[in-house]
Design an enzyme around this catalytic site. Structure first.
Site, short mmCIF file in Angstrom:
data_model
loop_
_atom_site.label_atom_id
_atom_site.label_comp_id
_atom_site.label_asym_id
_atom_site.label_seq_id
_atom_site.Cartn_x
_atom_site.Cartn_y
_atom_site.Cartn_z
N SER A 14 0.82 -1.15 0.01
CA SER A 14 0.03 0.02 0.10
C SER A 14 0.86 1.29 0.16
O SER A 14 2.18 1.31 0.22
CB SER A 14 -1.04 0.00 1.16
OG SER A 14 -1.76 -1.33 1.16
N1 SAH Z 1 -0.58 -5.11 4.10
C1 SAH Z 1 0.10 -5.34 2.83
C2 SAH Z 1 -0.70 -5.06 1.54
C3 SAH Z 1 -1.43 -6.04 1.06
S1 SAH Z 1 -2.32 -6.25 -0.49
C4 SAH Z 1 1.50 -4.77 2.75
O1 SAH Z 1 1.73 -4.17 3.83
O2 SAH Z 1 1.97 -5.18 1.80
C5 SAH Z 1 -3.65 -7.20 -0.05
C6 SAH Z 1 -3.25 -8.54 0.42
O3 SAH Z 1 -4.40 -9.33 1.12
C7 SAH Z 1 -2.87 -9.39 -0.69
O4 SAH Z 1 -1.57 -9.88 -0.40
C8 SAH Z 1 -4.23 -10.49 -0.75
O5 SAH Z 1 -3.47 -11.94 -1.25
C9 SAH Z 1 -4.45 -10.63 0.73
N2 SAH Z 1 -5.83 -11.01 0.74
C10 SAH Z 1 -7.05 -10.98 -0.02
N3 SAH Z 1 -8.06 -11.86 0.61
C11 SAH Z 1 -7.66 -12.24 1.74
C12 SAH Z 1 -8.21 -13.04 2.74
N4 SAH Z 1 -9.71 -13.31 2.70
N5 SAH Z 1 -7.40 -13.50 3.82
C13 SAH Z 1 -6.05 -13.04 4.04
N6 SAH Z 1 -5.36 -12.31 3.02
C14 SAH Z 1 -6.08 -11.90 1.94
#
Ligand code: SAH
Length: 230
Positions: free
Chosen positions: A59
């Site tokens: 993000s």
């Molecule tokens: N917080 C992260 C940004 C992540 S982007 C950072 O600092 O880099 C969102 C993430 O959520 C992705 O990696 C995706 O695979 C995950 N995601 C999507 N649906 C999910 C779920 N139901 N449970 C856990 N993770 C999930």
């Protein structure tokens, strides 16, 4: 050198927008360049989201800072993150929780494994990365790991997920982007004795939450399926 200068500039800009000194100190300490792919390392301190592979993104720093601030942490709370991704947000939370522990769940195994090993190498030892199950969070664990004082969801949801509000302690905060696939409102929901009190923090754009309480039928791992700038 160039990165150090870019980092200073970013922190100055965050300092004008974010009131929490603890959040700004954590953002100053964590090396974001180690959480992005080598080819985008030179962009690590631009205030933008970057691709981390598997159709996912790390993000935008401003959004990370704002969401972290909205969790209103003092340092001893039980905290859950949904969507580990690169592990960057988890590293920031690790520093915000000197007297506690973070559980972070991720549904893509290769991302979970990479983040787990990076966080361990960098010494963020109060973070546990778990592979996400069918239901959001870790409801199967029960006390003492839940209920949580703070929950952060770093992927977009169509609605406030009941599976997560039910894992919030009384007084606990859930910070989550809610809306359509294209655009969401960053939302802070606080669980009170009477129910949920809701605050909106601004618009944003995240990759979708997949599975129960998320967006069904979207495959973000398909190349070009989605573009995100959150
Ligand atoms: N917080 C992260 C940004 C992540 S982007 C950072 O600092 O880099 C969102 C993430 O959520 C992705 O990696 C995706 O695979 C995950 N995601 C999507 N649906 C999910 C779920 N139901 N449970 C856990 N993770 C999930």
């Amino acid at each position: 050198m160039e990165l150090a200068r870019a980092k200073k500039k970013l922190l100055r800009s965050l300092g004008r927008q974010i009131a929490s000194g603890a959040v700004l100190r954590a953002m100053a300490e964590v090396p974001r360049e180690l959480f992005v792919p080598i080819e985008s390392r030179h962009l690590a301190y631009e205030d933008v989201a970057l691709s981390i592979g598997e159709g996912q993104t790390i993000s935008q720093p401003y959004i990370v800072a704002m969401m972290t601030q909205a969790l209103e942490l003092r340092g001893n709370e039980r905290v859950l993150e949904i969507g580990t991704g690169s592990g960057y947000q988890a590293a920031i939370l690790s520093l915000m929780l000197p007297d506690s522990h973070l559980i972070s769940t991720e549904r893509v195994p290769v991302l979970a494994e990479r983040a787990r090993s990076l966080l361990q190498t960098l010494g963020y030892s109060n973070v546990t990365v778990e592979l996400a199950g069918e239901t959001l969070g870790v409801p199967h664990h029960g006390p003492p790991r839940g209920p949580f004082d703070a929950i952060i969801v770093t992927a977009a949801a169509p609605n406030l997920p009941p599976s997560l509000t039910s894992q919030l302690a009384i007084g606990g905060r859930l910070v989550i982007p809610i809306g359509s696939l294209d655009r969401q409102e960053l939302t802070q929901a606080r669980r009170t004795d009477e129910g949920l009190s809701i605050h909106w923090l601004g618009t944003c754009r995240f990759v979708p939450l997949i599975g129960n309480d998320g967006f069904g039928g979207v495959d973000p791992t398909r190349p070009g399926a989605l573009e995100s700038d959150a």
